[in-house]
Design a protein around this motif. Sequence first.
Motif, PDB file in Angstrom:
ATOM      1  N   SER A  79     -10.667  -6.814   3.732  1.00  0.00           N
ATOM      2  CA  SER A  79      -9.859  -5.820   4.450  1.00  0.00           C
ATOM      3  C   SER A  79      -8.821  -5.173   3.534  1.00  0.00           C
ATOM      4  N   LEU A  80      -8.193  -5.975   2.682  1.00  0.00           N
ATOM      5  CA  LEU A  80      -7.191  -5.405   1.775  1.00  0.00           C
ATOM      6  C   LEU A  80      -7.839  -4.480   0.747  1.00  0.00           C
TER       7      LEU A  80
ATOM      8  N   LEU B  74     -17.498   3.374   2.307  1.00  0.00           N
ATOM      9  CA  LEU B  74     -16.177   3.935   2.542  1.00  0.00           C
ATOM     10  C   LEU B  74     -15.890   5.086   1.582  1.00  0.00           C
TER      11      LEU B  74
ATOM     12  N   ALA C 166     -18.024   5.502   8.736  1.00  0.00           N
ATOM     13  CA  ALA C 166     -18.497   4.691   7.610  1.00  0.00           C
ATOM     14  C   ALA C 166     -18.324   3.199   7.904  1.00  0.00           C
TER      15      ALA C 166
ATOM     16  N   SER D 178      -2.372   8.687   4.109  1.00  0.00           N
ATOM     17  CA  SER D 178      -2.922   7.559   3.352  1.00  0.00           C
ATOM     18  C   SER D 178      -2.676   6.240   4.073  1.00  0.00           C
TER      19      SER D 178
ATOM     20  N   ALA E  82      -9.018   1.361   7.787  1.00  0.00           N
ATOM     21  CA  ALA E  82      -9.966   0.651   6.928  1.00  0.00           C
ATOM     22  C   ALA E  82      -9.753  -0.856   7.014  1.00  0.00           C
ATOM     23  N   ALA E  83      -8.511  -1.271   7.221  1.00  0.00           N
ATOM     24  CA  ALA E  83      -8.207  -2.702   7.305  1.00  0.00           C
ATOM     25  C   ALA E  83      -8.514  -3.277   8.684  1.00  0.00           C
TER      26      ALA E  83
ATOM     27  N   ALA F   1      -9.108   3.213   0.824  1.00  0.00           N
ATOM     28  CA  ALA F   1      -8.836   4.284   1.787  1.00  0.00           C
ATOM     29  C   ALA F   1      -7.519   4.978   1.467  1.00  0.00           C
ATOM     30  N   ALA F   2      -6.569   4.229   0.921  1.00  0.00           N
ATOM     31  CA  ALA F   2      -5.253   4.795   0.587  1.00  0.00           C
ATOM     32  C   ALA F   2      -5.267   5.552  -0.733  1.00  0.00           C
TER      33      ALA F   2
ATOM     34  N   LEU G  10      -5.089   5.973   7.082  1.00  0.00           N
ATOM     35  CA  LEU G  10      -6.458   5.659   6.654  1.00  0.00           C
ATOM     36  C   LEU G  10      -6.571   4.207   6.215  1.00  0.00           C
ATOM     37  N   ALA G  11      -5.553   3.731   5.500  1.00  0.00           N
ATOM     38  CA  ALA G  11      -5.564   2.343   5.039  1.00  0.00           C
ATOM     39  C   ALA G  11      -5.588   1.381   6.231  1.00  0.00           C
TER      40      ALA G  11
ATOM     41  N   GLU H 135     -10.569 -14.796   3.263  1.00  0.00           N
ATOM     42  CA  GLU H 135     -10.857 -14.054   4.502  1.00  0.00           C
ATOM     43  C   GLU H 135     -10.153 -12.708   4.552  1.00  0.00           C
ATOM     44  N   LEU H 136      -9.085 -12.550   3.780  1.00  0.00           N
ATOM     45  CA  LEU H 136      -8.312 -11.314   3.848  1.00  0.00           C
ATOM     46  C   LEU H 136      -8.710 -10.299   2.774  1.00  0.00           C
TER      47      LEU H 136
ATOM     48  N   LEU I 154     -10.594  -2.700   1.163  1.00  0.00           N
ATOM     49  CA  LEU I 154     -10.971  -1.462   1.854  1.00  0.00           C
ATOM     50  C   LEU I 154      -9.743  -0.592   2.121  1.00  0.00           C
ATOM     51  N   ALA I 155      -8.650  -1.238   2.519  1.00  0.00           N
ATOM     52  CA  ALA I 155      -7.422  -0.493   2.788  1.00  0.00           C
ATOM     53  C   ALA I 155      -6.937   0.212   1.529  1.00  0.00           C
TER      54      ALA I 155
ATOM     55  N   ILE J 181       0.844  -1.202   0.000  1.00  0.00           N
ATOM     56  CA  ILE J 181       0.000   0.000   0.000  1.00  0.00           C
ATOM     57  C   ILE J 181       0.880   1.253   0.000  1.00  0.00           C
TER      58      ILE J 181
ATOM     59  N   VAL K  19      -3.764  -7.791   9.005  1.00  0.00           N
ATOM     60  CA  VAL K  19      -5.092  -8.409   8.907  1.00  0.00           C
ATOM     61  C   VAL K  19      -4.995  -9.900   9.233  1.00  0.00           C
TER      62      VAL K  19
ATOM     63  N   ARG L 105      -6.109 -15.876   0.263  1.00  0.00           N
ATOM     64  CA  ARG L 105      -7.276 -16.572   0.832  1.00  0.00           C
ATOM     65  C   ARG L 105      -8.382 -15.546   1.079  1.00  0.00           C
TER      66      ARG L 105
END
Lengths: 331, 331, 331, 331
Positions: A276-277, A323, D326, D276, D283-284, A283-284, D279-280, A272-273, A279-280, A246, D250, A270
Amino acid sequence: MILYILKDKSDFSTLKEKLNQNSASYKVLSLYGKNLVLAWPDQNVKSISDDSIEIKVEVKKPYILASNDWKKQPTIVNVKDVEIGGNKVVIAAGPCAVESEEQVLTTAKAVKRAGASLLRGGAYKPRTSPYSFQGLGDEGVKILRRVGDEVGLPIVTEIMDTRDSPIFKQYVDMIQIGARNAQNFSLLKEVGQLGKPVLLKRGMGNTVEEWLQAAEYILLEGNGNVVLCERGIRTFERSTRFTLDIGGMVAAKLMTHLPICADPSHPAGRRELVHSLALAAVAAGADMLLIEVHPTPEKALSDAEQQLTLESFEVLVNRIRDLTRALGRDV
Amino acid sequence: MILYILKDKSDFSTLKEKLNQNSASYKVLSLYGKNLVLAWPDQNVKSISDDSIEIKVEVKKPYILASNDWKKQPTIVNVKDVEIGGNKVVIAAGPCAVESEEQVLTTAKAVKRAGASLLRGGAYKPRTSPYSFQGLGDEGVKILRRVGDEVGLPIVTEIMDTRDSPIFKQYVDMIQIGARNAQNFSLLKEVGQLGKPVLLKRGMGNTVEEWLQAAEYILLEGNGNVVLCERGIRTFERSTRFTLDIGGMVAAKLMTHLPICADPSHPAGRRELVHSLALAAVAAGADMLLIEVHPTPEKALSDAEQQLTLESFEVLVNRIRDLTRALGRDV
Amino acid sequence: MILYILKDKSDFSTLKEKLNQNSASYKVLSLYGKNLVLAWPDQNVKSISDDSIEIKVEVKKPYILASNDWKKQPTIVNVKDVEIGGNKVVIAAGPCAVESEEQVLTTAKAVKRAGASLLRGGAYKPRTSPYSFQGLGDEGVKILRRVGDEVGLPIVTEIMDTRDSPIFKQYVDMIQIGARNAQNFSLLKEVGQLGKPVLLKRGMGNTVEEWLQAAEYILLEGNGNVVLCERGIRTFERSTRFTLDIGGMVAAKLMTHLPICADPSHPAGRRELVHSLALAAVAAGADMLLIEVHPTPEKALSDAEQQLTLESFEVLVNRIRDLTRALGRDV
Amino acid sequence: MILYILKDKSDFSTLKEKLNQNSASYKVLSLYGKNLVLAWPDQNVKSISDDSIEIKVEVKKPYILASNDWKKQPTIVNVKDVEIGGNKVVIAAGPCAVESEEQVLTTAKAVKRAGASLLRGGAYKPRTSPYSFQGLGDEGVKILRRVGDEVGLPIVTEIMDTRDSPIFKQYVDMIQIGARNAQNFSLLKEVGQLGKPVLLKRGMGNTVEEWLQAAEYILLEGNGNVVLCERGIRTFERSTRFTLDIGGMVAAKLMTHLPICADPSHPAGRRELVHSLALAAVAAGADMLLIEVHPTPEKALSDAEQQLTLESFEVLVNRIRDLTRALGRDV
């Protein structure tokens, strides 16, 4: 290297003459509606001035056209009616590999309904092992085309061989260069010449600077429609498949005018991750996401572990929408 | 996956029938003078026995043909009259890039006199920057050929594009796959089909296992003449250009029957480190070295910092010769 | 930063005065029989000259005392009668962990007979897991001392806590700083003050430059008896436990006057790789090797996979002896 | 290893007897209000049952107490009245190093007003170079304490030496273990015994698994108040100082019940990237952020490039607040 941005409709024959007189080398190209001249070496070029020149930029970085030193405004790449790099975060979704028309159609309908704007899917598959499913090839491209047209989504798929460029020219809306071909310079030049939008992945062993230099290969052919895609780099960490960089993505945004995409599926490795990745990355500041989705991931012929179900993808898009609104953007 | 090594001159039509009856998939190929059948999935194949089968190997690794599970004896790759993988440590030397016939000829004569057995030189150059010297292309290949013939050294040079295979077929003795194309699977298949000896570099972001899987792509086309080349991986360390992974090279030697080469020039990135890295690689068991040498390195069009002078190369070969003798080998 | 090397027996009270007058900061220390003054900032110090000054060195690197900018001659570190950094390659051998007096005694006798000059063994063990064997502590140190005295080998063992310095002062000949404490600056200062020879491992995530800066912490306390030890860095490669950075080791040799050791056992992670890595390190110029040896490795309480048997160690020393002779050195 | 969670107020003398009878080793501890018994080896322990046992967990991972296999509920760590790990995202802010009371006071007032709940600042500074500012030591701790009390913010600061534990016990609310001491096991045990909340940074060369094992050292001393802090790992990428491993963060959240913090300042290495990355991380799913803020960053004695101004910090907190809402959280 000096970059001259020429005045619109200007005649640059006198500039060329001056460059020749100074024994300079130069390359003329047209990019983003501007006529540009790259000239070198610096000492032969520095003192030249000409009426045709609007702006003269001395570039110290190893990439020039990809840099925002000369083009401050962010570039918007249009894939048919989809704008990448604007206020909306664009989502491309679809299966890792095209397996059948039915599989792609089911997925395409679902991801479009959920909010995706582009359909992704691999027809030629770069597989680490020669014993893994190698993709449907031409037939896969044609399936994507038919489904894309039926559902109303432009398609993005990966090219692996310069010899395949005719079929990509005919059928594909956005051409992906995969991580393993991120420094296949023959292929970069080829997609530069095709002129179509390119989704350029960063190589798993490449620095941000090398990634921008790879883009430079495409831009130098006069094709400015490049979206950079961060998909994870090789590090010592083993709890994820790759390390989604990121920070490198954010650094790249400060260096270039090109839009940036993130692929959360491959670094996750996988399911489950993935949320979150994704969204991150948004956000970045990512302008686009590339997400693997499959109607029955557990039966997928490749990357079974990391593809989202249709339901999970819908949940994710809703979370991304919330978001982006908090960030003043939208999906 | 099951690997059947067939008896010499055996008729394997009944084996094929049995495989078909069991709905097994299989691939027949000939490698190192042996007829081989790869068959899968395991549960359909396990119980099959047939008179044509000499040995049956159940392979659990992601590479099979490259593994020494089935072929215990080290493979010797012949490039014309040069044997790679035998008792002698083979040295390939020459300029990073072919710049002119004179430059190559001067270098070739000197490296041959010093003890090199192969002439290397780049004609198509994979350069990180599109603004760097891109090589002489076809003309560079022809220069290498003429010089190699004149001096009496087989030539090794890098291929970058599947479309260039005709010229490599006609002119080149050993085809190099560079680090940036180490997972360009179309190119790997292409050189597999050409059948000529291949020098396969490890990608800077690839594991040893992925390197062996890249070799597997070539072997699976029936071309067993592959030499693996370690050239440094990407790590956080900055005092060298890349980190020469001697441990990975040694680990690879325990996993494969293929010969292993080390390139000390690229990881060094500067001349002062090349001797030590070359000696270390030989002490660790390398079968071949690939070394950049230039008559006037400071004027080289690429990799000026890391090319050895002709004199320094001669000193190095003498040091290697002493070392190999202490190890029971020779140059 | 300016480094003044003072003339022997000179009076430097006037230099101090001048530094004070110029509002400079400075540190006086004695190292390798020389009186040194470090003074800064540059602009306040640059113009100062004084009769007491023999040589004035302007240092641009982030390490000064560890650099060979001011001390061209290689440093020899004496551990009792063992010289590290001279023509002989010194071998330190012994078990990963001290488990019992018998185990250490058996090992010590065997490794001495084979050619080792130092006895190593862990008493305080830095273990990734709190559930792993944590070492015998003080009792382990005393066992090493008794065995070392009985067999006639100086001992090297690892310190983990500043509070343990009294026992190390009393019993230990050479103090090891492990990779996990490579940037434990309190501990570095403490062993600097102890004045005993230090074997300073490189941290698994540290650059060569940071490694030399860690040595600088020790030297700045007036302790110049530092041997640097490369033991493998963290990379993405998984066929070895760590990546032995031979290139970084060679680069370090070009930057410092301190002797350099290599630990082939930890990067190998398994016995089969240790010989090749040890030979490679010696060929690349290592002054010392640190090797794990155990009478019955399969029963070892730690690092069972990578410890050599007594027999295998003897074979290795013989191979190293042959190699060093080819290089003009000896064991 | 078997973990027994005992019934509240149960008498476990019979369990101990049974363990002794089976020649098992065991450790009794109290954590999160539960009495726990860790017993091994498995074969001696497996068949034991006892009335005092509420739940029996067979743990296969190299960390046990830090794992969410036995404790499904997220742990909330209380630093005075601040809850870390609950619905609110906690922000700790302050200067890299304590330089003066005025500097800390100005910063503390501003960050509190902007929305920070904890005051950070370094008193003992782990500096790569011995020539860099080493911090004010004890005096720095006392400044933090006075300012924290005046402004009304609990304080977090880094410990570097086991010998300093008395002053940390007396003055500090939350003790930070820095990246360079992430595997300083003596220090981990020491802060475990102190019992105070610990902010445990991940080492720059450590895997997520090793990070959890470091936490295990603290928990095994009966101190469950551990917050894990991701601060960037060492990779080949050079456009950032370290690579913030959001994916590893995560992944850790899926493995442990402990709260997770992210430090965006150190991986960024320069101000422009901090927003950034912060924020990331939120979000994560980060539960806490640790951010360097300085009234006049350009004059800072350390990390001048990466500290935010007071104004920029306020802007960031507002952006984080929008983002958390959010996501259904708050600041």
